[in-house]
Design a protein around this motif. Structure first.
Motif, PDB file in Angstrom:
ATOM      1  N   GLY A   7       0.809  -1.210   0.000  1.00 54.07           N
ATOM      2  CA  GLY A   7       0.000   0.000   0.000  1.00 54.07           C
ATOM      3  C   GLY A   7       0.846   1.265   0.000  1.00 54.07           C
ATOM      4  O   GLY A   7       0.526   2.246  -0.677  1.00 54.07           O
ATOM      5  N   MET A   8       1.948   1.233   0.744  1.00 58.22           N
ATOM      6  CA  MET A   8       2.850   2.386   0.777  1.00 58.22           C
ATOM      7  C   MET A   8       3.485   2.613  -0.594  1.00 58.22           C
ATOM      8  O   MET A   8       3.556   3.747  -1.080  1.00 58.22           O
ATOM      9  CB  MET A   8       3.944   2.185   1.822  1.00 58.22           C
ATOM     10  CG  MET A   8       4.903   3.350   1.904  1.00 58.22           C
ATOM     11  SD  MET A   8       6.290   3.043   3.008  1.00 58.22           S
ATOM     12  CE  MET A   8       7.177   1.798   2.082  1.00 58.22           C
ATOM     13  N   ILE A   9       3.914   1.543  -1.252  1.00 56.69           N
ATOM     14  CA  ILE A   9       4.517   1.660  -2.584  1.00 56.69           C
ATOM     15  C   ILE A   9       3.497   2.178  -3.589  1.00 56.69           C
ATOM     16  O   ILE A   9       3.813   3.048  -4.410  1.00 56.69           O
ATOM     17  CB  ILE A   9       5.110   0.310  -3.019  1.00 56.69           C
ATOM     18  CG1 ILE A   9       6.318  -0.032  -2.142  1.00 56.69           C
ATOM     19  CG2 ILE A   9       5.513   0.329  -4.483  1.00 56.69           C
ATOM     20  CD1 ILE A   9       6.825  -1.443  -2.322  1.00 56.69           C
ATOM     21  N   ALA A  10       2.279   1.678  -3.518  1.00 52.58           N
ATOM     22  CA  ALA A  10       1.229   2.154  -4.427  1.00 52.58           C
ATOM     23  C   ALA A  10       0.929   3.632  -4.173  1.00 52.58           C
ATOM     24  O   ALA A  10       0.758   4.411  -5.121  1.00 52.58           O
ATOM     25  CB  ALA A  10      -0.030   1.315  -4.254  1.00 52.58           C
ATOM     26  N   GLY A  11       0.863   4.035  -2.931  1.00 54.27           N
ATOM     27  CA  GLY A  11       0.625   5.440  -2.601  1.00 54.27           C
ATOM     28  C   GLY A  11       1.741   6.340  -3.082  1.00 54.27           C
ATOM     29  O   GLY A  11       1.497   7.449  -3.584  1.00 54.27           O
ATOM     30  N   GLY A  15       1.481   9.284  -5.781  1.00 51.36           N
ATOM     31  CA  GLY A  15       1.957  10.618  -5.414  1.00 51.36           C
ATOM     32  C   GLY A  15       2.942  11.173  -6.438  1.00 51.36           C
ATOM     33  O   GLY A  15       2.841  12.327  -6.854  1.00 51.36           O
ATOM     34  N   PHE A  16       3.905  10.358  -6.858  1.00 50.17           N
ATOM     35  CA  PHE A  16       4.856  10.798  -7.872  1.00 50.17           C
ATOM     36  C   PHE A  16       4.167  11.092  -9.197  1.00 50.17           C
ATOM     37  O   PHE A  16       4.488  12.068  -9.872  1.00 50.17           O
ATOM     38  CB  PHE A  16       5.959   9.758  -8.084  1.00 50.17           C
ATOM     39  CG  PHE A  16       7.020   9.789  -7.026  1.00 50.17           C
ATOM     40  CD1 PHE A  16       7.758  10.929  -6.778  1.00 50.17           C
ATOM     41  CD2 PHE A  16       7.277   8.663  -6.262  1.00 50.17           C
ATOM     42  CE1 PHE A  16       8.730  10.963  -5.800  1.00 50.17           C
ATOM     43  CE2 PHE A  16       8.248   8.677  -5.288  1.00 50.17           C
ATOM     44  CZ  PHE A  16       8.983   9.832  -5.043  1.00 50.17           C
ATOM     45  N   ALA A  17       3.226  10.240  -9.577  1.00 55.73           N
ATOM     46  CA  ALA A  17       2.503  10.462 -10.835  1.00 55.73           C
ATOM     47  C   ALA A  17       1.702  11.758 -10.772  1.00 55.73           C
ATOM     48  O   ALA A  17       1.672  12.522 -11.738  1.00 55.73           O
ATOM     49  CB  ALA A  17       1.576   9.286 -11.136  1.00 55.73           C
ATOM     50  N   GLY A  18       1.065  12.017  -9.650  1.00 52.49           N
ATOM     51  CA  GLY A  18       0.295  13.241  -9.505  1.00 52.49           C
ATOM     52  C   GLY A  18       1.164  14.483  -9.475  1.00 52.49           C
ATOM     53  O   GLY A  18       0.816  15.519 -10.044  1.00 52.49           O
ATOM     54  N   LEU A  28      -4.424   7.784 -14.559  1.00 49.72           N
ATOM     55  CA  LEU A  28      -3.916   6.664 -15.359  1.00 49.72           C
ATOM     56  C   LEU A  28      -3.227   5.636 -14.474  1.00 49.72           C
ATOM     57  O   LEU A  28      -3.476   4.428 -14.597  1.00 49.72           O
ATOM     58  CB  LEU A  28      -2.957   7.167 -16.427  1.00 49.72           C
ATOM     59  CG  LEU A  28      -2.325   6.098 -17.312  1.00 49.72           C
ATOM     60  CD1 LEU A  28      -3.402   5.411 -18.151  1.00 49.72           C
ATOM     61  CD2 LEU A  28      -1.265   6.695 -18.191  1.00 49.72           C
ATOM     62  N   VAL A  29      -2.391   6.078 -13.561  1.00 54.71           N
ATOM     63  CA  VAL A  29      -1.699   5.147 -12.661  1.00 54.71           C
ATOM     64  C   VAL A  29      -2.694   4.438 -11.746  1.00 54.71           C
ATOM     65  O   VAL A  29      -2.591   3.226 -11.519  1.00 54.71           O
ATOM     66  CB  VAL A  29      -0.621   5.898 -11.839  1.00 54.71           C
ATOM     67  CG1 VAL A  29      -0.054   5.015 -10.740  1.00 54.71           C
ATOM     68  CG2 VAL A  29       0.494   6.374 -12.752  1.00 54.71           C
ATOM     69  N   ALA A  30      -3.698   5.157 -11.256  1.00 53.74           N
ATOM     70  CA  ALA A  30      -4.708   4.535 -10.399  1.00 53.74           C
ATOM     71  C   ALA A  30      -5.520   3.494 -11.164  1.00 53.74           C
ATOM     72  O   ALA A  30      -5.784   2.401 -10.655  1.00 53.74           O
ATOM     73  CB  ALA A  30      -5.630   5.598  -9.812  1.00 53.74           C
ATOM     74  N   ALA A  31      -5.912   3.804 -12.404  1.00 55.86           N
ATOM     75  CA  ALA A  31      -6.692   2.862 -13.211  1.00 55.86           C
ATOM     76  C   ALA A  31      -5.880   1.625 -13.558  1.00 55.86           C
ATOM     77  O   ALA A  31      -6.371   0.491 -13.461  1.00 55.86           O
ATOM     78  CB  ALA A  31      -7.192   3.541 -14.483  1.00 55.86           C
ATOM     79  N   LEU A  32      -4.626   1.812 -13.956  1.00 53.47           N
ATOM     80  CA  LEU A  32      -3.785   0.658 -14.279  1.00 53.47           C
ATOM     81  C   LEU A  32      -3.494  -0.184 -13.041  1.00 53.47           C
ATOM     82  O   LEU A  32      -3.408  -1.406 -13.123  1.00 53.47           O
ATOM     83  CB  LEU A  32      -2.484   1.122 -14.933  1.00 53.47           C
ATOM     84  CG  LEU A  32      -2.635   1.710 -16.330  1.00 53.47           C
ATOM     85  CD1 LEU A  32      -1.290   2.231 -16.821  1.00 53.47           C
ATOM     86  CD2 LEU A  32      -3.203   0.699 -17.304  1.00 53.47           C
TER      87      LEU A  32
END
Length: 65
Positions: A7-11, A15-18, A28-32
């Motif tokens: 979960g931390m890695i996904a967050g 965060g970096f993508a945003g 896009l990152v959230a959907a993928l």
């Protein structure tokens, strides 16, 4: 790897993508990530394809308020 680390890695990835790519990259990152999660559950056997297309067999009870 436990779920907290995943979960931390996904967050952090979101965060970096945003931050660097804007809101479109965040979506896009959230959907993928969501698609990858569903495919992973399907490949592990926790999810069946029929779960998405099965109709309801029971009717809801509707009580007037």
């Amino acid at each position: 790897m436990n779920m907290a680390v995943i979960g931390m890695i996904a967050g952090m990835a979101l965060g970096f993508a945003g931050y660097f790519g804007g809101f479109g990259a965040f979506l896009l990152v959230a959907a993928l990530g969501a698609i990858g999660f569903v495919v992973g559950r399907f490949l592990e056997g926790d999810l069946e394809l029929g779960d998405f297309f099965r109709t309801r067999d029971h009717k809801r009870d509707r009580h007037p308020r």
